[in-house]
Enzyme design. Structure first.
Site, PDB file in Angstrom:
ATOM      1  CB  CYS A 128      -0.771   1.969   7.071  1.00 44.43           C
ATOM      2  SG  CYS A 128       0.060   1.945   8.660  1.00 44.43           S
ATOM      3  CD  GLU A 148      -2.712  -0.835   2.608  1.00 42.56           C
ATOM      4  OE1 GLU A 148      -2.873   0.264   3.174  1.00 42.56           O
ATOM      5  OE2 GLU A 148      -3.119  -1.917   3.048  1.00 42.56           O
TER       6      GLU A 148
HETATM    7  N1  SAH Z   1       7.910   0.007  10.790  1.00 46.60           N
HETATM    8  C1  SAH Z   1       8.047   1.414  10.748  1.00 46.60           C
HETATM    9  C2  SAH Z   1       7.222   2.119   9.702  1.00 46.60           C
HETATM   10  C3  SAH Z   1       5.816   1.647   9.450  1.00 46.60           C
HETATM   11  S1  SAH Z   1       4.488   2.139  10.472  1.00 46.60           S
HETATM   12  C4  SAH Z   1       7.800   2.018  12.097  1.00 46.60           C
HETATM   13  O1  SAH Z   1       7.471   1.274  13.014  1.00 46.60           O
HETATM   14  O2  SAH Z   1       7.992   3.200  12.263  1.00 46.60           O
HETATM   15  C5  SAH Z   1       4.369   3.882  10.339  1.00 46.60           C
HETATM   16  C6  SAH Z   1       3.849   4.534  11.608  1.00 46.60           C
HETATM   17  O3  SAH Z   1       2.454   4.249  11.807  1.00 46.60           O
HETATM   18  C7  SAH Z   1       4.566   4.040  12.843  1.00 46.60           C
HETATM   19  O4  SAH Z   1       4.795   5.116  13.715  1.00 46.60           O
HETATM   20  C8  SAH Z   1       3.549   3.081  13.422  1.00 46.60           C
HETATM   21  O5  SAH Z   1       3.803   2.834  14.760  1.00 46.60           O
HETATM   22  C9  SAH Z   1       2.253   3.812  13.110  1.00 46.60           C
HETATM   23  N2  SAH Z   1       1.028   2.998  13.171  1.00 46.60           N
HETATM   24  C10 SAH Z   1       0.849   1.728  12.762  1.00 46.60           C
HETATM   25  N3  SAH Z   1      -0.401   1.315  13.003  1.00 46.60           N
HETATM   26  C11 SAH Z   1      -1.042   2.354  13.578  1.00 46.60           C
HETATM   27  C12 SAH Z   1      -2.350   2.550  14.076  1.00 46.60           C
HETATM   28  N4  SAH Z   1      -3.270   1.573  14.046  1.00 46.60           N
HETATM   29  N5  SAH Z   1      -2.642   3.757  14.600  1.00 46.60           N
HETATM   30  C13 SAH Z   1      -1.714   4.749  14.646  1.00 46.60           C
HETATM   31  N6  SAH Z   1      -0.471   4.622  14.200  1.00 46.60           N
HETATM   32  C14 SAH Z   1      -0.127   3.436  13.686  1.00 46.60           C
END
Ligand code: SAH
Length: 340
Positions: free
Chosen positions: A328, A87
């Site tokens: 996401c 995505e």
């Molecule tokens: N693996 C990397 C990048 C991908 S996630 C990381 O952990 O940073 C990108 C961001 O979205 C990260 O800060 C992650 O913690 C956040 N994220 C993932 N799922 C989420 C959710 N359900 N609600 C809010 N933030 C979320």
């Protein structure tokens, strides 16, 4: 056959020599791939026909599906050549077009609130597949992308070599020429990789997904904490800041009753102050399978005020594209369910 779009100019120069062509062909091919963004060797009209015919397949994304939100945000579900999915999201801001891209199909970090990791890791993406998310979106909207954040599916530092290759290619002035300072790499905190990456001094912004300031709590949300404690991650982030001069961002998703209390605000303030870090707050995006609930808007504001009283620079991330989907990883999961 090599994956041509993942090759640097130096590597293309070696390839040119190996097929008995002059070195300048490498620059021509690079420009066709990354500046003009053709998807077929047949379109590289400045090259001799025989050379074009000897080149490999250039397609890395074979199908795209797009959902458009009322606020202009677009979410893309891309199907890779082997049938895996990733995505990407396009967000339109006054200062330019920001694209959030994926670095892996799936993820194996296991963060409890995240939809991308629910079905584990399918595979790493090649540099070409990361680039192509940006190229496909550029061609779709017929406008340049000015900012890239690596906050889609996957943990960028769990796919380190391809990540570095991708960053070199996307910021190459002979190619797409994205400005280094407009790129953000986001990580759940692979401390050893953060240090290694700092030594490359690529000039990009580093975001740390912190989500809890204490090991005990963070362990219940982010299993990676068993490998790298909060203080190890923060030490690595401090090293990144020292080596590159770039300010660190802490990502912090607020989940009601979990990590939104006064003790967490104080703990987060202490860590952010030590690093001079900027804090990005977002109410957690509820994922059906998970059960975390977002902190209410008043609670988010209250949390922000507490940080600001301690002198911390804080923003609340605007939630764009809420009408088209939640967190996401959800588009991909839905598609995987359909395929079952
Ligand atoms: N693996 C990397 C990048 C991908 S996630 C990381 O952990 O940073 C990108 C961001 O979205 C990260 O800060 C992650 O913690 C956040 N994220 C993932 N799922 C989420 C959710 N359900 N609600 C809010 N933030 C979320």
């Amino acid at each position: 056959m090599p994956d041509f779009r993942s090759l640097t100019i130096e590597e293309l120069t070696e390839w040119a020599a190996s097929v008995g062509e002059p070195a300048y062909r490498a620059g021509q091919v690079f420009e066709w791939l990354h500046s003009k963004r053709v998807t077929s060797a047949a379109d590289m009209t400045s090259l001799p026909k025989s050379l074009r015919e000897s080149m490999p397949e250039l397609i890395s994304i074979r199908r795209a599906q797009c959902l458009q939100s009322k606020d202009g945000t677009r979410k893309y579900l891309f199907e890779l050549n082997d049938g895996n999915y990733v995505e990407s999201v396009l967000m339109r801001y006054k200062y330019g077009n920001t694209v959030c891209i994926s670095s892996q199909s799936g993820c194996r970090m296991g963060c409890r609130f995240c939809a991308s990791t629910l079905q584990g890791l399918a595979r790493n993406l090649t540099a070409s597949e990361m680039l192509d998310q940006i190229y496909k979106i550029t061609d779709d909207i017929n406008e340049r992308v000015s900012h890239v954040v690596m906050m889609g599916c996957g943990e960028p530092f769990d796919n380190y070599d391809n990540l570095v290759r991708f960053l070199r290619l996307i910021t190459d002035p002979a190619g797409y020429g994205l400005s280094r300072r407009n790129v953000t790499v986001s990580t759940c905190g692979l401390a050893d990789r953060i240090r290694e990456f700092a030594d490359l001094d690529m000039g990009v912004t580093l975001a740390i997904s912190l989500h809890a300031p204490f090991d005990e709590l963070r362990r219940t949300i982010m299993p990676i904490t068993d490998r790298h404690s909060v203080s190890e991650v923060c030490d690595a982030a401090a090293y990144y800041h020292e080596r590159t001069g770039r300010r660190i961002t802490f990502e912090y998703a607020l989940a009601k009753g979990i990590n939104d209390g006064d003790d967490c605000a104080d703990g987060l303030s202490r860590l952010a102050r030590r690093l001079g870090a900027h804090v990005n707050l977002i109410p957690v995006n509820p994922v059906t399978e998970r059960g975390y609930k977002p902190t209410a808007p008043t609670g988010v504001l209250g949390f922000k005020n507490k940080l600001e009283k301690q002198g911390i620079n804080v923003t609340i991330r605007r939630e764009l594209g809420q009408d088209i989907d939640g967190a996401c990883g959800q588009l991909r999961n839905r598609r995987l369910e359909e395929l079952k």
